[in-house]
Motif scaffolding. Structure first.
Motif, short mmCIF file in Angstrom:
data_model
loop_
_atom_site.label_atom_id
_atom_site.label_comp_id
_atom_site.label_asym_id
_atom_site.label_seq_id
_atom_site.Cartn_x
_atom_site.Cartn_y
_atom_site.Cartn_z
N GLN A 58 0.86 -1.18 0.00
CA GLN A 58 0.00 0.00 0.00
C GLN A 58 0.90 1.23 0.00
O GLN A 58 1.83 1.33 0.80
CB GLN A 58 -0.90 0.03 1.23
N ILE A 59 0.61 2.18 -0.89
CA ILE A 59 1.34 3.43 -0.93
C ILE A 59 0.37 4.59 -0.75
O ILE A 59 -0.83 4.45 -1.04
CB ILE A 59 2.18 3.58 -2.21
N TYR A 60 0.90 5.72 -0.26
CA TYR A 60 0.06 6.85 0.13
C TYR A 60 0.69 8.14 -0.40
O TYR A 60 1.74 8.55 0.08
CB TYR A 60 -0.05 6.93 1.65
N THR A 61 0.07 8.77 -1.39
CA THR A 61 0.66 9.98 -1.93
C THR A 61 0.46 11.14 -0.96
O THR A 61 -0.53 11.21 -0.23
CB THR A 61 0.06 10.33 -3.30
N HIS A 62 1.44 12.08 -0.99
CA HIS A 62 1.42 13.21 -0.06
C HIS A 62 2.35 14.29 -0.59
O HIS A 62 3.16 14.05 -1.50
CB HIS A 62 1.87 12.76 1.33
N SER A 68 5.89 11.88 -4.85
CA SER A 68 5.79 10.82 -3.84
C SER A 68 5.26 9.53 -4.46
O SER A 68 5.67 8.42 -4.08
CB SER A 68 4.92 11.25 -2.66
N PHE A 69 4.35 9.65 -5.41
CA PHE A 69 3.83 8.47 -6.11
C PHE A 69 4.96 7.76 -6.84
O PHE A 69 5.15 6.54 -6.71
CB PHE A 69 2.73 8.89 -7.09
N LEU A 70 5.74 8.50 -7.60
CA LEU A 70 6.85 7.92 -8.35
C LEU A 70 7.85 7.26 -7.41
O LEU A 70 8.28 6.12 -7.65
CB LEU A 70 7.55 9.00 -9.17
N ALA A 103 -2.80 11.52 -15.19
CA ALA A 103 -2.07 11.37 -16.45
C ALA A 103 -0.64 10.93 -16.17
O ALA A 103 -0.09 10.05 -16.86
CB ALA A 103 -2.08 12.70 -17.22
N ASN A 104 -0.04 11.51 -15.14
CA ASN A 104 1.30 11.11 -14.74
C ASN A 104 1.30 9.69 -14.19
O ASN A 104 2.21 8.89 -14.48
CB ASN A 104 1.83 12.08 -13.68
N ALA A 105 0.29 9.34 -13.38
CA ALA A 105 0.23 8.01 -12.78
C ALA A 105 0.16 6.92 -13.85
O ALA A 105 0.78 5.86 -13.71
CB ALA A 105 -0.98 7.91 -11.85
N VAL A 106 -0.59 7.16 -14.90
CA VAL A 106 -0.67 6.20 -16.00
C VAL A 106 0.70 5.98 -16.63
O VAL A 106 1.09 4.83 -16.93
CB VAL A 106 -1.69 6.69 -17.06
N GLU A 109 2.93 3.89 -14.26
CA GLU A 109 2.56 2.47 -14.30
C GLU A 109 3.12 1.80 -15.55
O GLU A 109 3.66 0.69 -15.48
CB GLU A 109 1.04 2.32 -14.26
N LYS A 110 3.04 2.47 -16.69
CA LYS A 110 3.61 1.92 -17.92
C LYS A 110 5.12 1.76 -17.80
O LYS A 110 5.70 0.78 -18.28
CB LYS A 110 3.26 2.83 -19.11
N GLN A 111 5.76 2.73 -17.17
CA GLN A 111 7.21 2.70 -17.02
C GLN A 111 7.68 1.48 -16.25
O GLN A 111 8.67 0.83 -16.62
CB GLN A 111 7.67 3.98 -16.32
N PHE A 112 6.96 1.12 -15.17
CA PHE A 112 7.43 0.05 -14.29
C PHE A 112 6.75 -1.29 -14.56
O PHE A 112 7.23 -2.34 -14.12
CB PHE A 112 7.24 0.45 -12.83
N GLY A 113 5.63 -1.30 -15.26
CA GLY A 113 5.03 -2.55 -15.70
C GLY A 113 4.39 -3.38 -14.61
O GLY A 113 4.24 -4.59 -14.77
N VAL A 114 4.01 -2.75 -13.50
CA VAL A 114 3.32 -3.45 -12.42
C VAL A 114 1.91 -2.86 -12.30
O VAL A 114 1.77 -1.63 -12.25
CB VAL A 114 4.07 -3.31 -11.08
N PRO A 115 0.87 -3.69 -12.25
CA PRO A 115 -0.48 -3.14 -12.13
C PRO A 115 -0.66 -2.30 -10.87
O PRO A 115 -0.16 -2.66 -9.80
CB PRO A 115 -1.37 -4.39 -12.08
N ILE A 116 -1.36 -1.17 -11.00
CA ILE A 116 -1.62 -0.29 -9.87
C ILE A 116 -3.12 -0.07 -9.78
O ILE A 116 -3.77 0.35 -10.74
CB ILE A 116 -0.91 1.07 -10.03
N GLY A 117 -3.68 -0.38 -8.62
CA GLY A 117 -5.08 -0.10 -8.34
C GLY A 117 -5.18 1.13 -7.45
O GLY A 117 -4.60 1.15 -6.36
#
Length: 265
Positions: A58-62, A68-70, A103-106, A109-117
């Protein structure tokens, strides 16, 4: 399709080893918890390998939410997770700020190739069906961690008047949180209580729809985490402060119910 059950650490007592062993002993496929501290990282990885447990961080943006997401995604992928569950953004953001973040989050996710919910959660951008559905229509690549108990609390309803928005949200769900909410809160006192059978039925209907759709789409795995919260989140008895139920037992009941209904679906 295989339904994999994950054990939530939220509110659970004990050492890291005790919590990991409890998950394995009760038949969970993995654990869902925030990123371990740097001091705990080696032990965390060793215990996972020893006990054969998967991991949903679990990650938490701030702060600067995009940065922080990246940073958290970059660290999370090193654990080879099943997927990443993100508490993303803030509920008070305007649409322009929302769109910029997602838009950045998408792209991340493409950059790292792991699904993000991105979790449907109070206080976060996806805190209502309407705000969530708008984002999903804007960004077809976005996927959801479904914790619909927040929706029922925020909207003070079981969302029978928001079926169109719920339809696209269910279509985009990749991970489920098995907690039952109701019109006046994000968590019923106990999901087995007959007075909340109507809420249990509504949530299980949503889950059944999601699992059936994913099976029809050819997905081999869907993940689910029983995630009732500890005392404070769980109601307390006035004056004594005692919780109305045992947290581990509640989550175990929910896990057993889900396995019985959906394991072989």
């Amino acid at each position: 399709m295989e339904l994999k059950m994950y054990h939530a650490f939220w509110g659970m007592e004990g050492t890291l080893r005790e919590k990991m062993e409890r998950a394995a002993q009760h038949g969970y496929d993995g654990v869902e918890v925030g990123l371990p501290s740097q001091d705990d990282e080696n032990e965390f990885n060793e215990l996972r390998e020893e006990l054969g447990l998967g991991y949903i961080p679990q990650i938490y943006t701030h702060g600067n939410h995009e940065e922080s997401f990246l940073a958290q995604v970059e660290r999370a992928v090193k654990f080879r997770p099943q997927l990443i569950n993100s508490h993303s953004g803030k509920d008070y953001w305007g649409e322009e700020e929302q769109d910029r973040f997602f838009a950045n989050a998408v792209q991340v996710e493409k950059q790292f190739g792991v699904p993000i919910g991105h979790e449907t959660h109070r206080g976060r951008t996806m805190f209502t069906p309407r705000s969530t559905a708008r984002l999903l229509r804007t960004f077809p690549e976005l996927r959801i961690t479904a914790d619909y108990s927040h929706f029922t609390c925020v909207c003070e309803s079981l969302l029978h008047d928001q079926e169109e928005d719920m339809s696209i949200i269910m279509e985009r769900t990749i991970h489920l949180h098995a907690r039952i909410g109701f019109e006046q809160g994000p968590q019923v006192p106990h999901p087995a209580a007959p007075e909340y059978a109507y809420a249990l039925e509504r949530f299980e209907g949503w889950w059944e729809t999601i699992l059936h759709r994913r099976k029809m789409e050819g997905h081999h795995v869907t993940t689910m985490t029983p995630e009732f919260g500890p005392p404070g989140y769980m109601p307390r008895i006035p004056y004594t402060g005692q919780p109305v139920a045992d947290l581990f037992e509640v989550n175990q009941w929910m896990a057993g119910r889900v396995r019985e209904r959906f394991q072989n679906g």
